[in-house]
Design an enzyme around this catalytic site. Structure first.
Site, PDB file in Angstrom:
ATOM      1  N   GLU A 157      54.744  68.337  31.930  1.00 54.51           N
ATOM      2  CA  GLU A 157      53.547  68.153  32.744  1.00 54.51           C
ATOM      3  C   GLU A 157      52.991  69.461  33.292  1.00 54.51           C
ATOM      4  O   GLU A 157      51.794  69.586  33.472  1.00 54.51           O
ATOM      5  CB  GLU A 157      53.845  67.196  33.910  1.00 54.51           C
ATOM      6  CG  GLU A 157      54.168  65.775  33.495  1.00 54.51           C
ATOM      7  CD  GLU A 157      52.968  64.999  32.988  1.00 54.51           C
ATOM      8  OE1 GLU A 157      51.815  65.434  33.196  1.00 54.51           O
ATOM      9  OE2 GLU A 157      53.193  63.946  32.372  1.00 54.51           O
ATOM     10  N   ASP A 185      42.373  65.583  34.562  1.00 54.90           N
ATOM     11  CA  ASP A 185      43.127  65.792  33.329  1.00 54.90           C
ATOM     12  C   ASP A 185      42.192  65.700  32.118  1.00 54.90           C
ATOM     13  O   ASP A 185      40.972  65.581  32.283  1.00 54.90           O
ATOM     14  CB  ASP A 185      44.311  64.829  33.235  1.00 54.90           C
ATOM     15  CG  ASP A 185      43.913  63.376  32.975  1.00 54.90           C
ATOM     16  OD1 ASP A 185      42.711  63.079  32.775  1.00 54.90           O
ATOM     17  OD2 ASP A 185      44.822  62.529  32.976  1.00 54.90           O
TER      18      ASP A 185
END
Length: 162
Positions: A30, A39
């Site tokens: 991540e 994102d």
């Protein structure tokens, strides 16, 4: 709630060796951002990919992010365990790869997946291979997800006898 990631006792929660492996695995995939950002598909995200309750302008310390990650991993682990017949029979590497996948696609995605179906059928190798199906976001193949799934598959297969 059963967990292989956190141990409790003496009033203090601590992570197990499996928990440390999960934090290292998921945290590595991540990455860490101490602020809210969108994102690749536009979802507000922060820390190690946390999306729950994240809003524009939020900022975090590394300690905040570390705590959010382990809490979220335990929550996602519970979702994963809920759809597996014998989660504790899985080799630890396979188990951690499953937690990582569940963290990324959610418990609903995991529980409805070929990965879960094959694990429940005792086909660990087939389950590991099925990780590779999960390299898209909103129907688009994402190179970073492909790389992650290849690594998760490799971790998953470490638990499979040759």
């Amino acid at each position: 709630m059963a967990t292989r990631l956190r141990k409790t006792g003496g009033g203090l929660a601590a992570i197990t060796l499996a928990g440390a492996l999960a934090v290292q695995t998921v945290g590595g995939f991540e990455g860490l951002k101490l602020y809210a950002y969108r994102d690749v598909v536009g979802i507000w995200t922060a820390c190690y990919g946390e999306t729950k309750g994240i809003k524009p302008g939020m900022k975090f310390s590394k300690a905040d992010c570390d705590n959010l990650l382990i809490d979220s991993l335990v929550e996602h682990e519970a979702g994963m365990r809920g759809c597996l017949k014998v989660p504790d029979a899985l080799p630890i590497q396979t188990y951690i790869a499953g937690v990582s996948l569940t963290y990324n696609i959610g418990p609903g995605g995991f529980c409805g997946s070929t990965v879960a179906r094959k694990l429940n059928a005792g086909d660990i190798r087939g389950a590991c291979d099925a990780f590779l199906m999960w390299d898209k976001a909103k129907g688009r193949k994402i190179p970073g997800l492909t790389k992650r799934r290849v690594a998760e598959r490799a971790l998953c297969l470490q638990g499979v006898a040759a």
